[in-house]
Design a protein around this motif. Structure first.
Motif, mmCIF file in Angstrom:
data_model
loop_
_atom_site.group_PDB
_atom_site.id
_atom_site.type_symbol
_atom_site.label_atom_id
_atom_site.label_comp_id
_atom_site.label_asym_id
_atom_site.label_seq_id
_atom_site.Cartn_x
_atom_site.Cartn_y
_atom_site.Cartn_z
ATOM 1 N N ALA A 294 39.371 81.871 -31.376
ATOM 2 C CA ALA A 294 39.425 81.117 -32.521
ATOM 3 C C ALA A 294 38.947 81.718 -33.834
ATOM 4 O O ALA A 294 37.996 82.438 -33.629
ATOM 5 C CB ALA A 294 38.226 79.755 -32.357
ATOM 6 N N VAL A 295 39.562 81.714 -35.045
ATOM 7 C CA VAL A 295 39.310 82.237 -36.076
ATOM 8 C C VAL A 295 38.406 81.467 -36.777
ATOM 9 O O VAL A 295 39.012 80.017 -37.071
ATOM 10 C CB VAL A 295 40.584 82.874 -36.968
ATOM 11 C CG1 VAL A 295 40.148 83.198 -38.471
ATOM 12 C CG2 VAL A 295 41.220 84.053 -36.296
ATOM 13 N N VAL A 296 37.276 81.595 -37.328
ATOM 14 C CA VAL A 296 36.637 80.690 -38.313
ATOM 15 C C VAL A 296 36.317 81.281 -39.723
ATOM 16 O O VAL A 296 35.445 82.163 -39.715
ATOM 17 C CB VAL A 296 35.237 80.351 -37.657
ATOM 18 C CG1 VAL A 296 34.375 79.337 -38.466
ATOM 19 C CG2 VAL A 296 35.545 79.822 -36.285
ATOM 20 N N THR A 297 36.819 80.999 -40.676
ATOM 21 C CA THR A 297 36.882 81.339 -42.036
ATOM 22 C C THR A 297 35.387 80.659 -42.492
ATOM 23 O O THR A 297 35.092 79.749 -42.158
ATOM 24 C CB THR A 297 37.766 81.049 -42.980
ATOM 25 O OG1 THR A 297 37.820 79.508 -43.164
ATOM 26 C CG2 THR A 297 39.286 81.352 -42.545
ATOM 27 N N GLY A 298 34.680 81.524 -43.295
ATOM 28 C CA GLY A 298 33.464 81.018 -43.737
ATOM 29 C C GLY A 298 32.330 81.308 -42.669
ATOM 30 O O GLY A 298 31.469 80.262 -42.623
ATOM 31 N N GLY A 299 32.601 82.060 -41.669
ATOM 32 C CA GLY A 299 31.844 82.091 -40.543
ATOM 33 C C GLY A 299 30.547 82.582 -40.621
ATOM 34 O O GLY A 299 29.557 82.404 -39.526
ATOM 35 N N SER A 300 29.984 82.897 -41.790
ATOM 36 C CA SER A 300 28.915 83.371 -41.853
ATOM 37 C C SER A 300 27.795 82.154 -42.844
ATOM 38 O O SER A 300 26.675 82.029 -42.857
ATOM 39 C CB SER A 300 28.764 84.613 -43.057
ATOM 40 O OG SER A 300 29.290 84.145 -44.184
ATOM 41 N N GLY A 301 28.731 81.303 -43.120
ATOM 42 C CA GLY A 301 28.149 79.871 -43.853
ATOM 43 C C GLY A 301 27.417 79.004 -43.029
ATOM 44 O O GLY A 301 27.494 78.945 -41.790
ATOM 45 N N GLY A 302 26.795 77.905 -43.591
ATOM 46 C CA GLY A 302 26.177 76.724 -42.921
ATOM 47 C C GLY A 302 27.195 76.275 -41.766
ATOM 48 O O GLY A 302 26.695 76.096 -40.513
ATOM 49 N N ILE B 150 35.483 84.466 -30.551
ATOM 50 C CA ILE B 150 35.377 84.215 -31.860
ATOM 51 C C ILE B 150 35.668 85.327 -32.897
ATOM 52 O O ILE B 150 34.811 86.353 -32.791
ATOM 53 C CB ILE B 150 33.939 83.374 -32.425
ATOM 54 C CG1 ILE B 150 33.729 82.280 -31.208
ATOM 55 C CG2 ILE B 150 33.923 82.970 -33.800
ATOM 56 C CD1 ILE B 150 34.588 81.118 -31.390
ATOM 57 N N VAL B 151 36.481 84.856 -34.006
ATOM 58 C CA VAL B 151 36.648 85.883 -35.040
ATOM 59 C C VAL B 151 35.855 85.153 -36.198
ATOM 60 O O VAL B 151 36.749 84.531 -36.927
ATOM 61 C CB VAL B 151 37.905 86.190 -35.476
ATOM 62 C CG1 VAL B 151 38.484 87.335 -36.485
ATOM 63 C CG2 VAL B 151 38.687 86.857 -34.236
ATOM 64 N N PRO B 152 34.657 85.454 -36.488
ATOM 65 C CA PRO B 152 34.077 84.943 -37.741
ATOM 66 C C PRO B 152 34.340 85.716 -38.878
ATOM 67 O O PRO B 152 34.405 87.007 -38.907
ATOM 68 C CB PRO B 152 32.778 85.077 -37.571
ATOM 69 C CG PRO B 152 32.337 86.153 -36.597
ATOM 70 C CD PRO B 152 33.748 86.305 -36.024
ATOM 71 N N THR B 153 35.004 85.102 -39.919
ATOM 72 C CA THR B 153 35.440 85.940 -41.259
ATOM 73 C C THR B 153 35.047 85.458 -42.388
ATOM 74 O O THR B 153 34.744 84.151 -42.536
ATOM 75 C CB THR B 153 36.868 86.011 -41.247
ATOM 76 O OG1 THR B 153 37.407 86.831 -42.332
ATOM 77 C CG2 THR B 153 37.725 84.758 -41.063
ATOM 78 N N ALA B 154 34.774 86.153 -43.425
ATOM 79 C CA ALA B 154 34.152 85.975 -44.834
ATOM 80 C C ALA B 154 34.139 87.314 -45.663
ATOM 81 O O ALA B 154 34.537 88.293 -45.015
ATOM 82 C CB ALA B 154 32.763 85.394 -44.704
ATOM 83 N N ARG B 155 33.863 87.213 -46.661
ATOM 84 C CA ARG B 155 33.774 88.371 -47.432
ATOM 85 C C ARG B 155 32.825 89.487 -46.987
ATOM 86 O O ARG B 155 32.961 90.828 -47.136
ATOM 87 C CB ARG B 155 33.992 88.264 -49.055
ATOM 88 C CG ARG B 155 34.997 87.678 -49.578
ATOM 89 C CD ARG B 155 34.826 86.921 -50.986
ATOM 90 N NE ARG B 155 33.670 86.078 -51.011
ATOM 91 C CZ ARG B 155 33.189 85.530 -52.030
ATOM 92 N NH1 ARG B 155 33.930 85.634 -53.273
ATOM 93 N NH2 ARG B 155 32.401 84.459 -52.031
ATOM 94 N N THR B 156 31.819 89.000 -46.981
ATOM 95 C CA THR B 156 30.577 89.945 -46.587
ATOM 96 C C THR B 156 30.240 90.132 -45.118
ATOM 97 O O THR B 156 29.782 89.197 -44.216
ATOM 98 C CB THR B 156 29.254 89.342 -47.101
ATOM 99 O OG1 THR B 156 29.433 88.600 -48.473
ATOM 100 C CG2 THR B 156 28.098 90.351 -47.356
ATOM 101 N N LEU B 157 30.438 91.462 -44.736
ATOM 102 C CA LEU B 157 30.542 91.778 -43.121
ATOM 103 C C LEU B 157 29.211 91.592 -42.812
ATOM 104 O O LEU B 157 28.957 91.117 -41.554
ATOM 105 C CB LEU B 157 31.123 93.211 -42.990
ATOM 106 C CG LEU B 157 31.621 93.383 -41.690
ATOM 107 C CD1 LEU B 157 32.667 92.414 -40.980
ATOM 108 C CD2 LEU B 157 32.187 95.027 -41.635
ATOM 109 N N SER B 158 28.171 91.872 -43.475
ATOM 110 C CA SER B 158 26.913 92.026 -42.835
ATOM 111 C C SER B 158 26.333 90.637 -42.430
ATOM 112 O O SER B 158 25.695 90.514 -41.353
ATOM 113 C CB SER B 158 25.936 92.756 -43.862
ATOM 114 O OG SER B 158 26.172 91.891 -45.166
#
Ligand SMILES: NC(=O)c1ccc[n+]([C@@H]2O[C@H](COP(=O)([O-])OP(=O)(O)OC[C@H]3O[C@@H](n4cnc5c(N)ncnc54)[C@H](OP(=O)(O)O)[C@@H]3O)[C@@H](O)[C@H]2O)c1
Length: 264
Positions: A21-29, A45-53
């Motif tokens: 599963a790819v989840v964009t905004g993976g660092s968000g709420g 899971i592939v969490p993705t967003a701009r900020t890797l940290s």
């Protein structure tokens, strides 16, 4: 044509073992709660967003659940970045089974003064970004011929207006809702189901200042029959349902997770 299910199929209808599963905004709420929810039911899971940290935090928690996590930095407004994110996913896992587009931004201003530049920024992230991610995932799903599940994230603001300056955000979410129906209609022939969750306001660091303002809290709660904001975890059941065979006959659906707001 029949698609009968056995008792075992019914028993395992929420099982995501072996799925990616790819989840964009993976660092968000929402994205973090959804990543953990899908991992709990077996998905890598592939969490993705701009900020890797900030994605690393989600990845760490996914790994603690015994699933693989592969965080990838990506700006969803940039076609090359989205293409690269999907390529890295395929290189790592060989496929994508599920896409959840849980990224998004909201810039509010009274409608008569909404700067066009801000309107365009919101549309770029919420609408262009959703389309680009859906296209990239669908291309892999179509190529592999095994179908797939896409869950977009809309909002109750995509259905109803609100006095608090949502001309850009509401318009963008209305577009996500219709895009969901359009993609579902076009991609059904590839066994790709496309559905949407549309939440009411939920607690995140960004909504906390609104929800902690007594007056704003009252305004929002007047419109939510269940009488509370949602929690990010309230979204997980809907995403799980729409990502698994539990919803095998459901596509093009907008699921309001809104405490009853859309019911009155
Ligand atoms: N919070 C609510 O009350 C509420 C209600 C209804 C619907 N929603 C929707 O639910 C979704 C998640 O909301 P949330 O409150 O969980 O958001 P959030 O906590 O603010 O997180 C937003 C996420 O999107 C990522 N993001 C933003 N712009 C991006 C871009 N250009 N490219 C890639 N990633 C980007 C952010 O990471 P980076 O900044 O590192 O890129 C972050 O991971 C959104 O679609 C939102 O509109 C929220």
């Amino acid at each position: 044509m029949r698609a009968k299910m056995t008792l075992d199929d019914l028993k395992n209808m929420f099982d995501l073992k072996g799925k990616v599963a790819v989840v964009t905004g993976g660092s968000g709420g929402a994205g973090k709660a959804i990543s953990l929810g899908l991992a709990l039911y077996g998905a890598d899971i592939v969490p993705t967003a701009r900020t890797l940290s900030s994605l690393e935090k989600t990845a760490e928690e996914v790994r603690k659940l015994g699933r693989k996590a592969f965080p990838v930095s990506c700006d969803v407004t940039d076609p090359k970045s989205v293409e690269n994110m999907m390529k890295q996913t395929i290189d790592e896992f060989g496929k994508v089974d599920i896409l959840v587009t849980a990224h998004g931004i909201a810039l509010r201003a009274e409608a008569e003064n909404m700067p066009l530049e801000n309107f365009k920024k919101v549309m770029a992230a919420n609408v262009d970004g959703t389309l680009l991610c859906c296209q990239a995932a669908a291309k892999d799903m179509i190529k592999r011929g095994q179908g797939g599940n896409i869950v977009t994230v809309g909002s109750i603001r995509g259905l109803q207006g609100h006095p608090a300056g949502y001309s850009a955000y509401g318009t963008s979410k209305g577009a996500v809702h219709l895009m969901t129906k359009q993609l579902a209609t076009e991609w059904a022939k590839y066994k790709i189901r496309v559905n949407c969750i549309a939440p009411c306001i939920f607690w995140t660091p960004l909504t906390e200042p609104i929800l902690k303002d007594e007056n704003m809290y009252k305004i929002f709660m007047q419109r939510i029959p269940l009488g509370r904001p949602a929690e990010p975890e309230d979204l997980v059941g809907g995403v799980l349902y729409l990502s698994t065979p539990a919803s095998s006959m459901v596509t093009g659906h907008i699921m309001y997770i809104d405490g009853g707001t859309s019911a009155w």
